[in-house]
Enzyme design. Structure first.
Site, PDB file in Angstrom:
ATOM      1  CB  SER A   1      -0.901  -0.004   1.326  1.00 31.40           C
ATOM      2  OG  SER A   1      -0.217  -0.167   2.269  1.00 31.40           O
TER       3      SER A   1
ATOM      4  CG  HIS B   1      -1.976   3.504   4.702  1.00 37.97           C
ATOM      5  ND1 HIS B   1      -2.441   2.975   5.253  1.00 37.97           N
ATOM      6  CD2 HIS B   1      -0.959   2.671   3.734  1.00 37.97           C
ATOM      7  CE1 HIS B   1      -2.367   1.708   5.208  1.00 37.97           C
ATOM      8  NE2 HIS B   1      -1.445   1.362   4.239  1.00 37.97           N
TER       9      HIS B   1
END
Length: 268
Positions: free
Chosen positions: A44, A250
């Site tokens: 990711s 993230h």
């Protein structure tokens, strides 16, 4: 209600389904890499989860037009561009599902992998929802996996990449430290927990760097680029506990363009 209990209560719904992990040079393409094509592999952090603007055909992989591979390709116009990084990928799933994009003429490869192998998303969930002792134990378990089982997974993946793309320049990117210590956060984890998580990131990066070197690949750290932009810095390039849930921990779009892209560009 204690600060930790308030934080955990506010975060439980979000983290119950946390998604798995997951000096700049001028933007000039390496001629051989551009001529041979560019393939972006990984998890990711390479697909761009958290950066928004996801490609409609990428589904749950959430490949973003704000992710560093897409930005580099747009600036450098390689002869071909295969963007196959996917949220949740491990070393094994990268090897099993992404390497078909490589061939003998591939000139440049980027990859991030390793965080999901050691369960970093689960570690963060434990740390936010549980007490300090549970958090530190979870971090310690992840570090043990980094030191004992991860090297073989990385070695196998890197060997497969080299076999599929024997002429390619391969750039392996690391992961940022999550926290600025003694920073602006007034709730959430303790400083001891934050320091342990940062240390685990350093261990992870060290293991990845060694395996990359052993494979003859170039390792590019993103720690320097993210320094001053960690959580608790006041100018974070990373999401904390967030909605949508998969954004949590993230990089934001700024973390991709200001952190990962310069780190990749300097090594590509």
């Amino acid at each position: 209600m204690s600060v930790r209990r308030f934080w955990a209560s506010a975060s439980t719904l979000v983290l119950a389904a946390v998604a798995a992990l997951g000096v700049a040079q001028p933007a000039s393409a390496d001629s051989s890499a551009a001529a041979g094509g560019y393939v972006a592999l990984g998890d990711s952090y390479s697909s761009g989860v958290g950066a928004g603007s996801y490609l409609s055909d990428s589904g749950d992989c959430r490949r973003s037009t704000n992710a560093y591979p897409y930005l580099w390709a747009a600036a450098n116009s390689p002869s071909s561009f295969a963007f196959v990084a996917c949220s949740g990928a491990t070393t094994g799933s990268v090897a099993g599902t992404q390497l078909g994009a490589l061939n003998s003429s591939t000139g440049l490869v980027s990859v991030t992998a390793g965080g999901n192998d050691v369960g970093f998303a689960d570690v963060m969930q434990d740390c936010v929802l549980s007490g300090e002792a549970t958090c530190l134990s979870s971090v310690s378990s992840a570090v043990s996996q980094m030191q004992n089982s991860l090297p073989s997974g990385l070695s196998s993946l890197y060997g497969s990449i080299r076999s599929r793309a024997p002429q390619a320049r391969v750039v392996v990117l690391g992961y940022p430290r999550f926290y600025q210590l003694s920073g602006s956060c007034i709730a959430g984890l303790s400083e001891k927990e934050r320091a342990a998580i940062n240390n685990a990131s350093d261990v992870l990066n060290g293991v990845i760097a060694k395996q990359a070197a052993d494979a003859g690949f170039t390792f590019s750290s993103v720690v320097d680029e993210f320094t001053g932009h960690e959580l608790c810095s006041g100018d974070a390039w990373l999401h904390s506990v967030s909605l949508p849930i998969y954004n949590s921990y993230h990089p934001k779009a700024a973390g991709q363009s200001g952190g990962y892209l310069p780190a990749f560009r300097s090594a590509a």
